[in-house]
Design a protein around this motif. Structure first.
Motif, short mmCIF file in Angstrom:
data_model
loop_
_atom_site.label_atom_id
_atom_site.label_comp_id
_atom_site.label_asym_id
_atom_site.label_seq_id
_atom_site.Cartn_x
_atom_site.Cartn_y
_atom_site.Cartn_z
N ALA A 5 0.86 -1.18 0.00
CA ALA A 5 0.00 0.00 0.00
C ALA A 5 0.90 1.23 0.00
CB ALA A 5 -0.90 -0.02 1.23
N TRP A 6 0.80 2.03 -1.05
CA TRP A 6 1.76 3.13 -1.23
C TRP A 6 1.04 4.47 -1.34
CZ3 TRP A 6 6.56 4.15 -0.40
CH2 TRP A 6 7.18 5.25 -1.00
N ASP A 7 1.45 5.42 -0.51
CA ASP A 7 0.92 6.77 -0.61
C ASP A 7 2.02 7.83 -0.58
OD1 ASP A 7 1.74 6.68 2.00
OD2 ASP A 7 -0.22 7.09 2.89
N GLY A 8 3.27 7.38 -0.74
CA GLY A 8 4.38 8.32 -0.82
C GLY A 8 4.83 8.91 0.49
N THR A 9 4.28 8.44 1.63
CA THR A 9 4.63 9.02 2.93
C THR A 9 5.86 8.35 3.53
OG1 THR A 9 3.18 7.48 4.09
CG2 THR A 9 2.23 9.59 3.39
N VAL B 223 5.05 -8.69 -6.77
CA VAL B 223 4.73 -7.59 -5.85
C VAL B 223 3.90 -6.57 -6.61
CG1 VAL B 223 5.66 -5.70 -4.45
CG2 VAL B 223 6.83 -7.92 -4.50
N ARG B 224 2.76 -6.19 -6.05
CA ARG B 224 1.90 -5.17 -6.64
C ARG B 224 1.92 -3.91 -5.78
NH1 ARG B 224 -3.63 -6.87 -6.61
NH2 ARG B 224 -3.18 -8.61 -5.20
N HIS C 264 7.38 13.04 -7.85
CA HIS C 264 8.30 11.93 -8.13
C HIS C 264 8.16 10.84 -7.07
CE1 HIS C 264 10.11 14.31 -11.26
NE2 HIS C 264 10.33 15.29 -10.42
N GLY C 265 6.95 10.60 -6.59
CA GLY C 265 6.76 9.56 -5.58
C GLY C 265 5.62 8.63 -5.91
N SER C 266 5.41 8.36 -7.17
CA SER C 266 4.28 7.53 -7.59
C SER C 266 4.56 6.05 -7.37
CB SER C 266 3.98 7.77 -9.06
OG SER C 266 5.00 7.21 -9.87
N ALA C 267 3.50 5.25 -7.50
CA ALA C 267 3.66 3.80 -7.43
C ALA C 267 4.58 3.30 -8.53
CB ALA C 267 2.29 3.14 -7.53
N HIS C 268 4.54 3.93 -9.69
CA HIS C 268 5.42 3.51 -10.79
C HIS C 268 6.89 3.79 -10.43
CE1 HIS C 268 2.24 2.57 -13.67
NE2 HIS C 268 1.60 3.62 -13.19
N ALA D 4 2.84 -1.67 -10.80
CA ALA D 4 2.07 -0.60 -10.14
C ALA D 4 0.64 -0.60 -10.64
CB ALA D 4 2.73 0.75 -10.41
N GLN D 5 -0.29 -0.30 -9.74
CA GLN D 5 -1.69 -0.17 -10.11
C GLN D 5 -2.35 0.87 -9.22
OE1 GLN D 5 -2.67 -4.40 -8.75
NE2 GLN D 5 -4.58 -3.36 -8.17
#
Length: 276
Positions: free
Chosen positions: A161-165, A185-186, A199-203, A218-219
């Motif tokens: 779970a990614w939100d860039g924090t 890994v997704r 510059h902190g995206s899932a990609h 990434a999704q």
């Protein structure tokens, strides 16, 4: 490296199942780690409604305490039996504490281990509170293992779970030994939750992980009318493990308004690694 693990087993108000214990031990086996087990033997609190206490209540409390003691001994014996069965290097002990004070000794032990594994009995609010304390105070990651499911630990499908924090980044770093073993890994972000840095995206994270030899994609999941936790749950599907930073907003806000972390602790559906 996750070579020195701590496993916590409660004896009150309810113990964990043998299948949940086996899953925790299988995780330690997969990591080729040493496992230390702490079984909590908590003093049974007297019911407030019965104050002042009579002889009958004291007798019942003593009986209940003996039951808790026997449960703790049985859990320690079960841990030693299962660990020996799979050839896992291990040690275990029972830790006695007053009700409400069991966190102190566990925190001291958690700070000296790479990760703490907490199998969670169903409908165990006390376990959820304990996990929150460990995540915030131990300075080490916590792996939550809900009841049900397989007795083995799998890493076929892992969701981050990614939100860039900062908390999310900390979780990814703590989970690297697991991500390196994962078949896939997704990286999942929930749209319209909070803006990500440019510059902190899932990609971007997926690119970073691939440079470390991890098969990552990434999704993005649209939140819609769901909570962030609900959106993450649906995106994860039948994933074996979720990796997430704990309480990306302030802790006070999450306490009153909920949040992805509280959703996971309230309704754990899969193994979840939490870091803060």
């Amino acid at each position: 490296m996750l070579k020195d693990l701590l496993i916590y087993l409660p004896s009150y108000p309810r113990p964990v199942s043998r299948s949940a214990l086996r899953r925790a031990i299988d995780f330690a086996r997969r990591m080729e780690a040493h496992a230390t087990c702490i079984v909590g033997e908590t003093t049974v609190p007297p019911p407030v409604a019965f104050h002042p206490y009579g002889v009958d209540l004291e007798t019942r409390l003593a009986e209940r305490q003996r039951e808790v003691h026997q449960t703790a001994r049985s859990e320690l014996a079960a841990f030693e039996e299962e660990a020996s069965r799979v050839g896992l290097a291990h040690e275990g002990r029972i830790v006695k504490s007053a009700y409400g004070e069991e966190d102190d000794q566990l925190l001291a032990a958690a700070r000296l281990h790479s990760l703490t594994v907490v199998p969670m009995p169903e409908d165990a609010e006390a376990s959820a509170d304990l996990v929150q304390t460990l995540v915030f105070e131990a300075g080490r990651p916590v792996l939550v293992l809900p009841e049900g499911g397989s007795e083995t630990f799998s890493l076929d499908d892992v969701v981050v779970a990614w939100d860039g924090t900062r908390a999310a980044a900390r979780a990814v770093a703590d989970a690297m030994p697991l991500l390196e073993r994962a078949a896939k890994v997704r990286i999942v972000t929930v749209g319209r939750d909070k803006p990500l840095p440019e510059h902190g995206s899932a990609h971007d994270l997926a690119t970073h992980l691939r440079r470390n030899g991890i098969k990552a994609t990434a999704q993005e999941e649209e939140r819609g009318s769901r909570s962030v936790g609900g959106a993450l749950d649906q995106a994860a599907g039948k994933a074996d493990l979720m990796v997430m930073g704990a309480f990306g907003h302030s802790r006070i806000r999450d306490f009153f308004l909920g949040g992805a972390t509280r959703h996971v602790l309230r309704e754990p559906r899969r193994a979840t690694l939490l870091s803060h």
